[in-house]
Design a protein around this motif. Structure first.
Motif, short mmCIF file in Angstrom:
data_model
loop_
_atom_site.label_atom_id
_atom_site.label_comp_id
_atom_site.label_asym_id
_atom_site.label_seq_id
_atom_site.Cartn_x
_atom_site.Cartn_y
_atom_site.Cartn_z
N ALA A 296 -12.65 1.94 9.24
CA ALA A 296 -11.52 1.16 8.73
C ALA A 296 -11.11 1.71 7.39
O ALA A 296 -11.96 2.02 6.54
CB ALA A 296 -11.90 -0.31 8.61
N ILE A 297 -9.81 1.83 7.17
CA ILE A 297 -9.28 2.29 5.89
C ILE A 297 -8.15 1.36 5.48
O ILE A 297 -7.36 0.93 6.33
CB ILE A 297 -8.81 3.75 5.97
CG1 ILE A 297 -8.43 4.26 4.57
CG2 ILE A 297 -7.67 3.93 6.96
CD1 ILE A 297 -8.22 5.75 4.50
N SER A 298 -8.10 1.01 4.21
CA SER A 298 -7.08 0.07 3.75
C SER A 298 -6.51 0.53 2.41
O SER A 298 -7.19 1.21 1.63
CB SER A 298 -7.65 -1.33 3.61
OG SER A 298 -8.63 -1.37 2.59
N LEU A 299 -5.28 0.12 2.17
CA LEU A 299 -4.59 0.36 0.90
C LEU A 299 -4.10 -0.98 0.39
O LEU A 299 -3.37 -1.69 1.09
CB LEU A 299 -3.42 1.31 1.10
CG LEU A 299 -2.47 1.52 -0.10
CD1 LEU A 299 -3.21 2.19 -1.24
CD2 LEU A 299 -1.26 2.34 0.32
N THR A 300 -4.54 -1.37 -0.81
CA THR A 300 -4.12 -2.64 -1.39
C THR A 300 -3.68 -2.43 -2.83
O THR A 300 -4.12 -1.50 -3.50
CB THR A 300 -5.27 -3.66 -1.37
OG1 THR A 300 -6.37 -3.15 -2.14
CG2 THR A 300 -5.74 -3.93 0.04
N GLY A 301 -2.83 -3.32 -3.28
CA GLY A 301 -2.37 -3.26 -4.67
C GLY A 301 -1.20 -4.18 -4.88
O GLY A 301 -0.90 -5.04 -4.06
N GLY A 302 -0.52 -3.98 -5.99
CA GLY A 302 0.65 -4.79 -6.26
C GLY A 302 0.83 -5.08 -7.73
O GLY A 302 0.13 -4.54 -8.60
N SER A 303 1.78 -5.95 -7.98
CA SER A 303 2.09 -6.41 -9.33
C SER A 303 2.20 -7.92 -9.29
O SER A 303 1.88 -8.55 -8.28
CB SER A 303 3.40 -5.78 -9.81
OG SER A 303 4.48 -6.24 -9.00
N GLU A 304 2.66 -8.50 -10.38
CA GLU A 304 2.82 -9.96 -10.40
C GLU A 304 3.93 -10.42 -9.47
O GLU A 304 3.96 -11.57 -9.06
CB GLU A 304 3.12 -10.42 -11.83
CG GLU A 304 1.94 -10.26 -12.78
CD GLU A 304 0.74 -11.04 -12.30
OE1 GLU A 304 0.86 -12.25 -12.06
OE2 GLU A 304 -0.34 -10.44 -12.14
N LYS A 305 4.83 -9.52 -9.10
CA LYS A 305 5.96 -9.90 -8.25
C LYS A 305 5.79 -9.47 -6.80
O LYS A 305 6.51 -9.93 -5.92
CB LYS A 305 7.25 -9.26 -8.80
CG LYS A 305 7.61 -9.70 -10.21
CD LYS A 305 8.00 -11.17 -10.26
CE LYS A 305 8.47 -11.58 -11.65
NZ LYS A 305 8.83 -13.01 -11.71
N ASN A 306 4.84 -8.60 -6.55
CA ASN A 306 4.73 -8.05 -5.21
C ASN A 306 3.30 -7.58 -4.99
O ASN A 306 2.70 -6.93 -5.84
CB ASN A 306 5.71 -6.87 -5.05
CG ASN A 306 5.50 -6.13 -3.75
OD1 ASN A 306 5.10 -6.72 -2.75
ND2 ASN A 306 5.77 -4.83 -3.77
N SER A 307 2.72 -7.93 -3.86
CA SER A 307 1.41 -7.42 -3.49
C SER A 307 1.46 -6.94 -2.05
O SER A 307 2.25 -7.43 -1.24
CB SER A 307 0.34 -8.50 -3.65
OG SER A 307 0.54 -9.56 -2.75
N TYR A 308 0.62 -6.00 -1.74
CA TYR A 308 0.65 -5.42 -0.41
C TYR A 308 -0.77 -5.10 0.05
O TYR A 308 -1.70 -4.88 -0.75
CB TYR A 308 1.50 -4.15 -0.38
CG TYR A 308 1.04 -3.10 -1.36
CD1 TYR A 308 0.09 -2.15 -1.03
CD2 TYR A 308 1.59 -3.06 -2.65
CE1 TYR A 308 -0.33 -1.19 -1.93
CE2 TYR A 308 1.17 -2.10 -3.57
CZ TYR A 308 0.21 -1.17 -3.19
OH TYR A 308 -0.21 -0.23 -4.10
N SER A 309 -0.93 -5.09 1.37
CA SER A 309 -2.19 -4.72 1.99
C SER A 309 -1.89 -4.08 3.32
O SER A 309 -1.14 -4.63 4.13
CB SER A 309 -3.08 -5.96 2.19
OG SER A 309 -4.27 -5.63 2.86
N PHE A 310 -2.46 -2.92 3.52
CA PHE A 310 -2.25 -2.19 4.77
C PHE A 310 -3.57 -1.61 5.21
O PHE A 310 -4.31 -1.03 4.41
CB PHE A 310 -1.22 -1.07 4.58
CG PHE A 310 -1.06 -0.19 5.80
CD1 PHE A 310 -0.49 -0.70 6.95
CD2 PHE A 310 -1.49 1.12 5.78
CE1 PHE A 310 -0.35 0.09 8.08
CE2 PHE A 310 -1.35 1.93 6.90
CZ PHE A 310 -0.77 1.41 8.05
N SER A 311 -3.90 -1.77 6.49
CA SER A 311 -5.18 -1.25 6.97
C SER A 311 -5.05 -0.73 8.39
O SER A 311 -4.17 -1.15 9.16
CB SER A 311 -6.25 -2.34 6.92
OG SER A 311 -6.03 -3.30 7.93
#
Length: 995
Positions: A296-311
């Motif tokens: 499994a591999i995932s990419l997560t991050g974001g700011s105060e206005k936007n967050s994202y998660s993809f795996s």
């Protein structure tokens, strides 16, 4: 950069700004690193979170203040003041249990919860080498029984506080990111943030229509403000069958068959049993060590206005049966946006595709039954033919042939999603709307070729069968929440409305004389036109719901929770369509009272109680619709005109209505010794009223289904749960956590609509009316049923003088239960319970410097298994080595095991000999990990690197004589071992990587 200071020229080319690169480590009170701690520059949207070692890095002005916050701990503010290294020790919140848990339609502080709710973090779930996330919970949650199957890709069976329903789907309701599901096999365990189990009626009733079997709430991982993180986790290993059943070898088999033949007055079948030697070990021939790989591999991050998660996830699991395998691909995409302070919206989408090479049904019974005197192959390469060895019909097959000529592949596609909008207005109001759905397709293709392997195993006409099913479900929910705190009062009011639609469509088709294509491109159209047959079917049901809830607390000391839900289902009719499900719960934090302030025993003490009603609509549609068939043979010709006739082939109740559960729960929560020891205890009483059952009926009544379904019985689950957790450290380098749980559940039928007449089932038995499970007042659901064995006749004279005059030496002696001097069906009684009375688990984690060790122990007790393999015989089947060693074969040789005629005479009747203890204890999981020092890996921009070795189900302790005592099954047919896919041990090595 010098001394961790960065000089940045302003955008207008004027003044210079001095920033510091601040680093540090955040730990808890026992010096353990805390990951996921929020580190925020006060008054800005700049922030980050700590990594797995508790380390953080952030750019800040010298005059900035950093805010450290973490659930369950006091928020701390620390001024930068020119410092470039800030290490923080978080202090547990003085507001005990201030942590937030997920409950129905929202979250609550643990202290405010009045029902029984258990929350598990995703990291605990993903730590185990389990294909399905539910399997990882085994032994971790009090009152939750999980039964696994060894079949690759299979879903475990879960029972929350015993059986909540019997007919339809007895598993709980799963809710993933707001969307309702019957199964979560599509979900990668690595994608889970939290999992909450709602166990009592008060917590569950807000989901009234499907809450009768409990509710499992799952939140998938979402991105967090700060630097983007890439996470990889993967493992590879192998799986092998444990506690393999040892069968009689060829010499022993031939000896037993001769004994059986002589007992029945015939000549011996085999002249010289010893000449056959060991023969074929069919388990060894067909079973294998199977590989398993999961990534499994995932990419997560974001700011105060936007967050994202993809795996993305990939799983490949071989079955322990040769040719059997399962492959699954998963994907998750989640985005959350907050364009304005009072507006938040987002979506999540999960996708899964799986395919498998299946095994033939009945293969495990074949391996159990196959004659060892038959070779797999002859010297010329042809298959060994059982007919050449005079074996009976019950073992006239070569399992290798069965495997080699079985060609079935299954495919499943799933796409699930949810989108939501949260709007806050008038300071205290939040409007939430969400829409979600499930799109699924599955296909099973089975091809039977033309072949001739043995006398009995051959086929002259090829056949192609295709089954396709589609799922199209959607759910729409709207809620309005009012939350306000004034003085010592805290109140939250929720009102909601929901609509759901469930639609399914299926098609089955067959065709004969389909030519074989090595490319696998097989279609029904290739078969003979006259042989092709296609049948389709479908189902559509809708639900309308209205619900509301009030949560109130005063001084964090007194809590009150009340809810009601009204559900209308198209599966029922008229006034019976609507069900109403109220609940109420109260809590008292005793440790907040003034009279408790000077005591030294309790750090925290809370008493709670609840009552509620829940329902179940997880039953087939149109149960009360009388169906007729119109077959060609029913057509009459009158005056040369055809008149189509019809026949009633089903029996239905006049009406079917909701089955309802009524539950009461009393709970106690406490912590001691400076919060290092915490306990939780619950007593519950859950009654299911007017439960829907299917009752077998005589075929002579003209029915095709063989049963009538309706509201047939009331039953009860009553029990006690206890869990405890100890957190401590022995030094700055060594810390540990020990948690344990124990539960008792008693299942009992209170009433049956058939009066004193029980509900019977026959599972894995031969003979007319040879029922071996019973549902009757005063006994648990699906209790094992049959004759009680008191011994074995030692001579024909003893048998002839007994109440069983047709018996012979070596036959079972049955007890005359009613003392009427006759052994007949009236002497059958309940002889075992397939529902565990006790479940328990012990889980511990130790951390020493960069090493971590996790051990999970788990078991059940007070449960029985019906070993139907022993008695399911038609002639010539093999015997276990245990039976050979302990059988009766002459006067005085055994008074517990019968002769080789175990499947003949009256020995085949369901009886207590086949009932064995299903209690077991196992080391469910053991994992040793090592986290590489950050000083070593930082130069490669790696934030975390952990390697581990893992063993699952490696050591099992039980007395059952089968592969495993973990036997599932539908409620009235549970715990019967016949053709069960065995469990296995898993050994794997893995890595967790973050950069």
């Amino acid at each position: 950069m010098q001394n961790n200071l960065v000089v940045i020229k302003s955008a207008d080319g004027g003044a210079y700004e001095v920033k510091a690169i601040v680093t540090g480590k955040v730990t808890g009170e026992n010096n353990t690193a805390l990951s996921g701690v929020s580190v925020q520059v006060k008054g800005t949207n700049k922030g980050t979170v700590t990594d797995a070692q508790g380390v953080f890095t952030i750019n800040a002005n010298e005059a900035d203040v950093l805010v450290f916050s973490y659930i369950g701990y006091e928020t701390q503010e620390i001024a930068v003041s020119g410092k470039t290294e800030i290490n923080v020790t978080m202090v547990a919140s003085n507001k005990q249990l201030d942590q937030v848990v997920v409950v129905g339609y929202g979250t609550q502080r643990k202290i405010d919860v009045t029902g029984s709710v258990t929350q598990i973090k995703g990291e605990e779930i993903s730590k185990q080498a389990s294909i399905n996330p539910i399997s990882s919970l085994q032994g971790k949650v009090a009152g939750v029984q999980i039964t696994n199957s060894g079949a690759p890709g299979s879903s475990p069976q879960i029972r929350i506080r015993g059986l909540g329903t019997v007919y339809g789907d007895p598993n709980p309701l799963y809710i993933v990111d707001g969307v309702w599901y019957n199964d979560i096999s599509f979900l990668n365990p690595a994608d889970i943030e939290t999992l909450s189990i709602l166990k009592d009626a008060s917590a569950e009733s807000i989901y009234g229509i499907r809450a009768a079997n409990g509710v499992v709430l799952i939140a998938t991982k979402k991105g967090k403000a700060g630097q983007a993180l890439i996470n990889y986790s993967g493992y590879g290993g192998w799986q092998s069958v444990t506690n393999q059943v040892k069968m009689a070898n060829a010499t022993e088999y031939a000896t037993l068959i001769n004994e059986l033949s002589e007992r029945n007055g015939a000549e011996p079948v085999y002249d010289d049993p010893a000449s056959y030697g060991n023969g074929t070990d069919w388990y060894h021939q067909i079973l294998r060590n199977a590989s398993v790989n999961n990534h499994a591999i995932s990419l997560t991050g974001g700011s105060e206005k936007n967050s994202y998660s993809f795996s993305l996830g990939y799983l490949n699991q071989q079955g322990v049966v040769e040719t059997n395998d399962y492959t699954r691909y998963t994907a998750l995409l989640r985005n959350d946006f907050q364009p304005f302070e009072n507006l938040k919206l987002g979506y999540s989408v999960t996708g899964a595709f799986s395919n498998s090479n299946d095994i033939p049904g009945g293969i495990f019974h074949q391996l159990f039954s196959a004659a060892p005197v038959v070779p797999v192959y002859y010297a010329d390469g042809s298959y060994g033919d059982p007919n050449d060895y005079n074996v009976g019909d019950g073992s006239n097959f070569n399992p290798q042939v069965t495997i080699d000529f079985f060609n079935q592949k299954s495919k499943n596609y799933r796409l699930n999603g949810n989108a939501y909008v949260d709007l806050k207005f008038l300071q205290h109001f939040t409007f939430h709307t969400s829409v979600g759905g499930e799109y699924g397709e599955s296909e099973v293709r089975n091809y039977l070729p033309v072949y001739k392997a043995t006398l009995k195993q051959q086929n002259s006409t090829s056949q192609l069968s295709i089954q396709r099913a589609e799922t199209r479900n959607w759910i729409l929910e709207n809620t309005l929440t009012y939350a306000n705190k004034f003085g010592d009062h805290n109140i939250t009011v929720l009102a909601g409305q929901a609509a759901q639609r469930y639609k399914s469509y299926g098609l089955t088709g067959t065709a004969y004389n389909v030519p074989f294509n090595s490319e696998g491109d097989l279609y029904l159209a290739l078969g003979d036109e006259g042989s092709r047959n296609v049948v389709d079917y479908g189902d559509l049901s809708t639900i309308a719901s209205y619900f509301g809830r009030v949560n109130y607390s005063f001084k964090n000391r007194y809590m009150l929770n009340a809810s009601i839900r009204a559900d209308g289902s198209s599966k029922f009719y008229g006034d019976n369509r609507w069900g109403y499900f109220p609940s109420v719960g109260a809590g008292w934090v005793i440790s907040q009272e003034s009279f408790m302030q000077n005591q030294k025993i309790f750090d925290y003490l809370k008493l709670r109680g609840s009552w509620g009603k829940i329902g179940n609509a997880s039953v087939p549609s149109n149960l009360s619709v009388l169906k007729v068939t119109q077959e060609p043979y029913l057509t009459a010709i009158y005056n040369n005109q055809p008149y189509t006739g019809a026949s009633i082939t089903t029996l239905v109740p006049p009406t079917t209505y909701w089955e309802r559960g009524v539950g009461t729960d009393i709970g106690l929560e406490a912590s001691f010794l400076n919060k290092r020891l915490s306990i939780e205890a619950d007593f519950y009483n859950k009654k299911t009223e007017k439960a829907i059952f299917d009752i077998p009926v005589l075929g002579s009544l003209g029915t095709s289904s063989g049963s009538i379904v309706g509201n047939q019985a009331d039953f009860q689950n009553r029990g006690f749960e206890f869990s405890a957790t100890w957190n401590s450290s022995l030094s700055k380098s060594l810390s540990y956590t020990i948690g344990g749980n124990f539960s008792i559940n008693n299942n009992k039928v209170l009433s049956v609509s058939t009066g004193a007449n029980p509900i019977y089932q026959a599972v894995g038995t031969t003979g007319s009316n040879n029922f071996n499970t019973i549902t009757v007042v005063g006994q648990p659901i699906g209790a094992f049923y049959g004759y009680q064995v008191t011994g074995v006749f030692q001579s024909d004279e003893d048998a002839a003088a007994s109440l069983q005059s047709t018996a012979k030496a070596g036959d079972f002696i049955y007890k005359d239960q009613n003392n009427d001097k006759v052994i007949d069906g009236k002497d059958r009684i309940a002889i075992g319970n397939p529902n565990p009375k006790f479940t328990y688990g012990l889980n511990t984690t130790w951390n020493y410097k960069q090493f971590d060790l996790t051990i999970d122990l788990q078991g059940v007790a007070g449960v029985d298994i019906y070993n139907a393999n022993l008695g399911l015989r038609y002639g010539g089947e093999n015997f276990t080595k245990d039976f050979y060693d302990n059988r009766w074969h002459g006067q005085g040789t055994s008074n517990s095991y019968p002769s080789a005629n175990i499947g003949g005479g009256q020995n085949y009747l369901a009886n207590s000999f086949y009932v064995e203890s299903g209690s077991y204890f196992r080391i469910r999981n053991a994992q040793l990990g090592y986290t590489i020092s950050p000083d070593f890996i930082n130069k490669w921009k790696i934030k975390k690197l952990r390697v581990y070795a893992n063993a699952q189900n490696a050591l099992n302790f039980f007395n059952y004589k089968g592969f495993s005592p973990e036997i599932g099954g539908t409620p009235t047919r549970a715990g019967v071992d016949v053709d069960v896919y065995p469990l296995y041990a898993t050994y794997n090595f893995g890595v967790n990587l973050t950069f």
